[in-house]
Design a protein around this motif. Structure first.
Motif, PDB file in Angstrom:
ATOM      1  N   THR A  41      -4.796   5.699  -3.170  1.00 62.83           N
ATOM      2  CA  THR A  41      -5.202   5.101  -4.439  1.00 62.83           C
ATOM      3  C   THR A  41      -4.020   4.521  -5.219  1.00 62.83           C
ATOM      4  O   THR A  41      -4.181   4.053  -6.347  1.00 62.83           O
ATOM      5  N   CYS A  42      -2.857   4.584  -4.609  1.00 62.79           N
ATOM      6  CA  CYS A  42      -1.642   4.155  -5.312  1.00 62.79           C
ATOM      7  C   CYS A  42      -1.101   2.850  -4.725  1.00 62.79           C
ATOM      8  O   CYS A  42      -1.248   2.576  -3.537  1.00 62.79           O
ATOM      9  N   TYR A  43      -0.502   2.036  -5.587  1.00 70.17           N
ATOM     10  CA  TYR A  43       0.166   0.816  -5.133  1.00 70.17           C
ATOM     11  C   TYR A  43       1.655   0.922  -5.417  1.00 70.17           C
ATOM     12  O   TYR A  43       2.033   1.418  -6.478  1.00 70.17           O
ATOM     13  N   SER A  71       0.855  -1.177   0.000  1.00 67.91           N
ATOM     14  CA  SER A  71       0.000   0.000   0.000  1.00 67.91           C
ATOM     15  C   SER A  71       0.898   1.237   0.000  1.00 67.91           C
ATOM     16  O   SER A  71       1.843   1.329   0.782  1.00 67.91           O
ATOM     17  N   CYS A  72       0.620   2.192  -0.875  1.00 60.51           N
ATOM     18  CA  CYS A  72       1.492   3.368  -0.972  1.00 60.51           C
ATOM     19  C   CYS A  72       1.318   4.271   0.257  1.00 60.51           C
ATOM     20  O   CYS A  72       0.194   4.639   0.597  1.00 60.51           O
ATOM     21  N   PRO A  73       2.415   4.613   0.918  1.00 61.97           N
ATOM     22  CA  PRO A  73       2.300   5.488   2.089  1.00 61.97           C
ATOM     23  C   PRO A  73       1.934   6.928   1.711  1.00 61.97           C
ATOM     24  O   PRO A  73       1.525   7.707   2.563  1.00 61.97           O
ATOM     25  N   SER A 120       0.774   5.413  -9.324  1.00 61.04           N
ATOM     26  CA  SER A 120       0.317   6.759  -9.707  1.00 61.04           C
ATOM     27  C   SER A 120       1.161   7.935  -9.221  1.00 61.04           C
ATOM     28  O   SER A 120       1.082   9.008  -9.805  1.00 61.04           O
ATOM     29  N   CYS A 121       1.972   7.766  -8.170  1.00 57.64           N
ATOM     30  CA  CYS A 121       2.795   8.901  -7.720  1.00 57.64           C
ATOM     31  C   CYS A 121       3.846   9.247  -8.777  1.00 57.64           C
ATOM     32  O   CYS A 121       4.449   8.347  -9.365  1.00 57.64           O
ATOM     33  N   ALA A 122       4.048  10.526  -8.998  1.00 56.54           N
ATOM     34  CA  ALA A 122       5.071  10.964  -9.945  1.00 56.54           C
ATOM     35  C   ALA A 122       6.448  10.537  -9.429  1.00 56.54           C
ATOM     36  O   ALA A 122       7.284  10.055 -10.192  1.00 56.54           O
TER      37      ALA A 122
HETATM   38 ZN   LIG Z   1       2.510   6.018  -4.626  1.00 54.83          ZN
END
Ligand SMILES: [Zn+2]
Length: 311
Positions: A136-138, A130-132, A154-156
């Motif tokens: 909504t990001c993995y 799970s993205c910290p 999804s994070c840049a």
């Molecule tokens: Zn992320």
């Protein structure tokens, strides 16, 4: 410190929902896993699949995994269907997780692959955290040889995933938690008389016989030799046995890899993601003779404690 849950995510260019029918099949496949040293069951005195309660809680199930490493030990796993992904939650400390989670991950991922095969869908599942940074990001795990890295969906700028609470799932452990032994005295060359001992140790250490080809390569056998074994033997146990025999006969590049010794076997197992088996053999073969006077620092210099996610 709590163990971070491992997520199973499906991808098809973008992240897609958990395939229809995947979750119940995954549970059934896990429950059908039974052998001499590992069984998976529902926790005792709760519900059975025949019980209506089972269906009420069908999106979150607990499983008991009993594993024998010298003695039987029971671990609890929660498996949760979030529809966007499946969450695998290990109940227990990171310390405990380090010893067993790489094995549990393999077990679960094999059950996912078997389920995908059964419902005739592509193997487009990946492991993630799970993205910290955003919900909504993995952080999808990319496994390349012994290197592990995560990339955000999804994070840049991909989030930094580090620490044993995550990497315990991948057999990346800090040096001080290992059963560390001196390798001296374990470098005597093995021969075919040791075949039975080796196969017994692999079995007791929960080695996946179907991974025999990877092991063969790491032990120094050439692909042509391994392919010949593959076409001559149909049973994985026979293939593994033949592969070990070739190693003991010092075929191909075996001597370049250090020859057939317990030390080279343990190293090869570690390199092909079979750490629990390597630990078992290390304990079984090395610990009894380990020189107690040696300190951990001598056996495992602090410089080998890495920051990178590398063993
Ligand atoms: Zn992320």
């Amino acid at each position: 410190m709590e163990t971070k849950p491992l997520l199973i995510v499906w991808q098809d260019k973008n992240t897609v929902p958990v395939p229809q029918g995947m979750f119940p099949l995954l549970i059934i496949n896990l429950l059908s896993h039974k052998n001499d040293y590992c069984t998976v069951d529902f926790p005792q005195s709760t519900f059975s699949p025949l019980d209506p309660q089972y269906y009420r809680y069908r999106d979150a199930l607990s499983l008991w995994i009993k594993i024998k490493i010298r003695v039987w030990k029971r671990y609890t796993l929660h498996i949760i269907n979030h529809y966007t992904h499946i969450e695998v939650y290990f109940v227990g400390s990171v310390q405990k997780a380090k010893q067993i989670c790489p094995y549990i991950r393999k077990l679960v991922m094999k059950a996912v692959s078997d389920s995908a095969k059964a419902i005739n869908i592509e193997y487009n599942h990946v492991t993630a955290f799970s993205c910290p940074k955003r919900s909504t990001c993995y952080c999808v795990v990319d496994v390349e040889e012994e290197d592990f890295e995560t990339n955000c969906t999804s994070c840049a700028d991909s989030a930094d995933i580090s620490g044993d609470s995550y990497w315990c799932w991948f057999g990346i452990v800090d040096c001080d938690s290992k059963i560390i032994m001196s390798d001296s005295g374990h470098s005597q060359v093995l021969n075919v008389c040791d075949l039975d001992d080796i196969l017994t140790d692999l079995k007791d250490g929960h080695y996946y016989s179907s991974d025999w080809k990877d092991l063969g390569l790491k032990l120094g056998l050439y692909d042509t030799t391994l392919s010949a074994i593959e076409s001559n033997y149909f049973d994985v146990e026979d293939r593994l046995r033949k592969c070990i025999v070739k190693w003991l006969q010092r075929a191909n590049g075996v001597d370049d890899k250090g020859g057939p010794t317990w030390t080279t076997l343990v190293r090869a197992l570690e390199q092909c993601d079979s750490k629990p088996t390597a630990e078992h053999i290390r304990y079984n073969r090395f610990k009894r003779n380990a020189n107690q006077s040696q300190t951990d620092d001598e056996l495992c210099p602090p410089t080998s404690k890495k920051n990178k996610h590398k063993p």
